[in-house]
Write an enzyme that holds these catalytic residues in place. Structure first.
Site, PDB file in Angstrom:
ATOM      1  N   ASP A  72      -8.111   5.564  -2.720  1.00 49.40           N
ATOM      2  CA  ASP A  72      -7.238   4.482  -2.259  1.00 49.40           C
ATOM      3  C   ASP A  72      -6.709   3.736  -3.468  1.00 49.40           C
ATOM      4  OD1 ASP A  72      -5.892   2.491  -1.040  1.00 49.40           O
ATOM      5  OD2 ASP A  72      -7.549   1.799   0.199  1.00 49.40           O
ATOM      6  N   HIS A  78      -2.486   0.583   6.989  1.00 58.59           N
ATOM      7  CA  HIS A  78      -2.740   0.876   5.580  1.00 58.59           C
ATOM      8  C   HIS A  78      -2.353   2.332   5.313  1.00 58.59           C
ATOM      9  CE1 HIS A  78      -4.425   0.068   1.728  1.00 58.59           C
ATOM     10  NE2 HIS A  78      -5.423   0.926   1.835  1.00 58.59           N
ATOM     11  N   CYS A 101       0.809  -1.214   0.000  1.00 59.28           N
ATOM     12  CA  CYS A 101       0.000   0.000   0.000  1.00 59.28           C
ATOM     13  C   CYS A 101       0.841   1.262   0.000  1.00 59.28           C
ATOM     14  CB  CYS A 101      -0.981  -0.008   1.152  1.00 59.28           C
ATOM     15  SG  CYS A 101      -0.194  -0.118   2.758  1.00 59.28           S
TER      16      CYS A 101
END
Lengths: 305, 647
Positions: B463, B447, B403
């Site tokens: 995202d 994250h 991520c």
């Protein structure tokens, strides 16, 4: 029948003044088929008591004075060669009688003592390989001086155990002593003392004593007493099973004398001093030598279950 | 209490003290451990050989040496760590002075105290259980010292167990009523130096990946209503603005009143956050209120007034549907466009090209997301190492990342294309524990995502990880990483039994945290209010505690005394005892060793008026109890006589 026993107590009490409890214990011992040890200083009437007891129950009576040179044969008897018949003939010793008074038993050597004690236990004697039964009923009354007196061989504990009871007479009370001093000679009185029981009557009474009922509640009490002596640190040794049996026998005889068909705790308490006095050795400095003191102390410590 | 000790007492006491001190081994310096172990061994040897204990001089010498050592090691003699070290060494030396039972009692109480010190470090269930066992064994030691003859160990343990069980009501009472102090009782200077875990205020390639290897719990959440869908569970943490070509950093906090518009009713929930040593408190995007003693920054981070060094519990509301920041100042937007010159030239080129090709900001954004989705990018926990131009290497060569790689590359591209962008780190998703109905968020759920500023819309969450691995967002980290065996064993979903077990344990731990460790002054007050005791002061609490203790002690005493009473089953004997106790209340109690006839005679002498009924009763009693009679009629007659007897 029990009234006759009480008559015996009464009669002996007429000679040994002021000692009813001890006389009753002695009679109970007789009824329980036990042997009696009377311990006290000389001159308080040990021998007289033994005499009176034997006379009033109508049993044959012999007396052996124990001395330091007494031999077993002097008690048991001896076989002597008979020149006429050419055989050995047995001359029975004084033990072949129904009541033996072993006077001052702790003045004899252990060898002579054990000859007597074996006879007491087995109700028979073995001489020259031949076993001879002793007459029935067989009752030994031994007297002994307190062990602190000079010239004694104290009976070992294992042999003390063979006596069902040990009683102590002690000095008479002032009134009793006065009556004694004023009264006739005791020996004359003994001569006049007639038997109020026959030998068969005694055997019957002994059997009756064995029939007295013992409830389990009472056994609980006897066991509690025995257990207490074993657990307590106040005594060198606890009471043995033989002592417990002795206590039960004596209590039965006592109950019979009280005309009861069953034993109650009071009977056990009454005979306790006689039965355990010579079996329990108190530890510590202030040791209670006196049997009834030991018993009173023990009674207080064991609750009746 | 002055008798000397048998060697078995010494052995047991030494062993139990060693047991209590054992957890401290990991925290004490090695030389101290060695010294303590040697002293324990020496004491046992002395007990075994019955040699005399060391002289006072030797003990004093060791005391001085050890104290100096502790001072040199900790640079202080005070505080938690140095204090515990001193306590352990002194207690061990006291063993060498233990001669009488009185000394042993002192050591036993020191042992209890040492039990408490373990809780200064850990308050988990295993610690509590271990300490319970320790207390049990120490208590058994104490029981054993009071025996002159050696009883069986099992007997001692049973007695000690009964003692502990009897203390449970008192323990509960004290737990509930003992006046609580705000915050932890044992806040010590050493605590501030504790290393922090979890998120940090920087992000570079690999930092999130490392976090993903940890199964440690970050926080637990229980929602008032249903748990929202996984893709909505963005737990906001540090917001990173400053990029130096490789590492993203958080700027100095800018405390402002953020404005926002909401379009939906809020979700309500309670967060219990594990200590992590930093100030962040986590909440769903977008937090609608502040926990007590905390403030918000203008980019919606919630910061606690003091670092979170203890477990903290707070109620939150969040709006999942929102717009905010449409009127952001130009200066702020300028900060969201900063890029270090000279880094990642290929990325900058790509951004310029995208800008030329697509007109609107939205279109540029969508183009990048499409690229992530289709140009061979993959989501992995083991990405290759990246060099100086990390974004270039990721976008054009490796095309593999976690991520942090995607969010970083996306933000850089956006900034290069002239669209304000920033990184938001935090946690995404979480695992619902069906046992206990709450959400567990672990470090592995860490994250990073981005927020871009669009004209008219304000800050919008994008995202980029969702573009490459929709599973991560829809179903969580364990689903996204199903193929890779990199995740900790307990987090992976492939062992259902382990998973079940783990969730069960976590549920128990959560309850422990909530109800035992989380029993704060507020909770205590709430509980007392519910019990009808408003405004409980120290004094009223103390009184209540005293009264409760007295009542518990009395209850236990009554129960114990009842056990001592002998129960009589034999009806004859029971009637007799009733009869005796009636007389006893008239001052004529039977002595324990008094036979029935002697008793009756004594009573008759004292109260001639009672002679007839007493003698009648006693005769019947003796016949029933000592005679051969076993007639039930007589028994009931006896009972009747006992009942009717009125002395």
């Amino acid at each position: 029948m029990t009234t006759r026993i009480n008559k015996v107590v009464e009669r002996v009490g007429g000679i040994i003044l002021g000692k009813e409890l001890q006389i009753r214990l002695a009679v109970a011992c007789l009824l329980a088929r036990g042997h009696l040890l009377i311990e006290d200083i000389p001159g308080v009437g040990k021998t007289t008591l033994a005499h009176a007891l034997a006379a009033s129950v109508g049993l044959s009576f012999q007396r052996v004075q124990f001395t330091s040179d007494l031999l077993p044969a002097d008690i048991l008897g001896v076989s002597i060669y008979n020149r006429d018949s050419g055989t050995f003939q047995f001359h029975p010793g004084p033990i072949f009688t129904q009541v033996v008074l072993a006077d001052e038993v702790n003045r004899a050597t252990p060898k002579a003592q054990s000859a007597l004690l074996e006879a007491m236990e087995e109700h028979q004697v073995t001489i020259d390989g031949e076993t001879r039964r002793l007459p029935q009923p067989f009752f030994v009354i031994a007297t002994q001086n307190p062990s602190y007196q000079v010239g004694t061989f104290p009976l070992p504990e294992s042999q003390l155990d063979r006596f069902l009871m040990r009683i102590q007479l002690g000095y008479p009370g002032a009134d009793a002593e006065r009556a004694l001093l004023q009264g006739q000679d005791r020996r004359d009185l003994l001569q006049k003392l007639g038997a109020c029981l026959r030998g068969e009557d005694l055997t019957e009474l002994q059997q009756e004593a064995q029939q007295v009922h013992v409830a389990s509640a009472l056994l609980d009490y006897v066991q509690a007493i025995v257990r207490h002596t074993r657990a307590s640190a106040e005594y060198a040794n606890g009471l043995s099973p033989r002592a417990a049996l002795a206590l039960l026998h004596a209590a039965r005889a006592w109950a019979l004398m009280e005309s009861r068909k069953h034993v109650v705790p009071e009977d056990v308490q009454a005979v306790l001093g006689g039965v355990v006095g010579h079996r329990l050795i108190p530890t510590g400095d202030g040791a209670r030598i006196n049997g009834s003191d030991i018993a009173q102390h023990l009674i207080k410590q064991v609750p009746i279950p | 209490m002055t008798q000397t000790l048998a060697s078995r007492h010494t052995f047991w006491l030494t062993a139990s003290l060693a047991l209590v001190a054992a957890p401290h081994v990991q925290r004490l310096p090695w030389w101290l451990n060695l010294l303590v172990a040697t002293l324990f061994g020496w004491r046992l040897y002395l007990a075994r050989t019955r040699l005399p204990l060391p002289s006072r001089g030797i003990v004093m010498f060791v005391v001085t040496g050890a104290t100096a050592g502790v001072y040199l090691h900790y640079e202080t003699l005070f505080g938690r760590d140095a204090g515990v070290a001193l306590l352990v060494i002194m207690l061990t030396l006291k063993l060498l002075e233990m001669r009488t039972a009185r000394d042993a009692m002192l050591l036993i109480f020191l042992g209890y105290f040492l039990v408490i010190t373990n809780f200064l470090y850990s308050q988990t269930i295993p610690t509590a259980l271990y300490m319970l066992v320790c207390v049990w064994i120490i208590t058994a030691c104490m029981v054993g010292i009071h025996y002159t003859r050696a009883p069986r160990t099992i007997h001692l343990l049973r007695t000690a167990g009964v003692l502990l069980a009897q203390s449970v009501p008192l323990m509960l009472l004290m737990f509930l009523l003992f006046p609580r102090i705000q915050g932890p009782l044992w806040r010590m200077p050493a605590d501030s130096q504790r290393s922090s875990t979890g998120l940090s205020d920087t992000m570079s390639p690999g930092s999130m990946t490392n976090l993903s290897l940890s199964e440690a719990v970050a926080f637990r959440v229980s929602f008032k209503a249903d748990t929202p869908a996984n893709r909505q569970l963005y737990w906001r943490g540090p917001v990173l603005w400053n990029f130096d070509g490789r590492t993203w950093r958080a700027p100095r906090a800018d405390y402002g009143e953020p404005r926002y518009d909401t379009h939906f009713y809020p979700v309500e929930y309670t967060v219990t956050v594990e200590p992590h040593g930093k100030s962040w408190l986590f909440a769903l995007d977008l937090p609608g209120r502040l926990p007590p003693r905390s403030i918000a920054t203008s980019d919606f981070q919630i910061l606690s007034a003091v670092p979170v060094t203890t477990r903290q519990r707070y109620d939150m509301t969040s709006f999942l549907d929102y717009t905010y920041g449409a009127d952001e100042s130009a200066a702020t937007l300028q900060r969201a466009l900063q890029l270090p010159p000279g880094f990642n030239p290929r990325t900058a080129e790509l951004a310029r090209e995208l800008r030329r090709k697509h007109g609107s900001d939205q279109a540029v954004m969508q183009a990048v997301l499409n690229m992530f989705g289709h140009d061979g990018f993959s989501y992995t926990m083991s990405p290759p190492l990246l060099g100086e131009h990390s974004v270039d290497e990721f976008l054009f060569d490796a095309k593999k990342g976690f991520c942090e790689h995607y969010s970083s590359a996306f933000a850089v591209l956006m900034r290069a294309a002239g669209i304000p962008a920033r990184i938001v780190t935090g946690y995404m998703g979480g695992e619902v524990n069906p046992i206990g109905q709450y959400l567990i968020v672990r470090e592995a759920d860490a994250h990073a995502w981005t927020e871009v500023w669009l004209r008219g819309e304000g800050w919008v969450r994008v995202d980029p990880t969702a573009a490459v691995s929709p599973a991560r967002v829809e179903r969580g980290i364990s689903a996204a990483m199903a193929g890779e065996n990199v995740l900790p064993l307990f987090i992976r979903g492939d062992f259902p039994v382990l998973r079940e077990l783990r969730l069960g344990f976590d549920s128990v731990a959560n309850n422990w945290n909530q109800w035992v460790l989380g029993y704060t002054p507020e909770r205590q007050r709430a509980l007392l209010t519910r019990a009808g005791l408003d405004d409980a002061t120290w004094r009223s609490l103390a009184l209540l505690l005293l009264a409760g203790t007295a009542m518990t002690a009395m209850l236990l005493a009554v129960l114990t005394l009842r056990r001592l009473r002998v129960r009589v089953r034999d009806p004859v004997r029971r009637a007799y005892l009733a009869f005796c106790s009636k007389l006893g209340s008239r001052g004529l109690a039977r002595e324990d060793a008094e036979g029935p006839f002697s008793y009756a005679d004594r009573v008759s002498r004292a109260r001639p008026d009672l002679e007839t009924p007493v003698q009648r009763f006693i005769r019947l009693y003796v016949d029933l109890r000592y005679g051969q009679e076993a007639d039930l009629q007589h028994v009931s007659r006896l009972q009747q006589l006992a009942r009717e007897f009125k002395p």
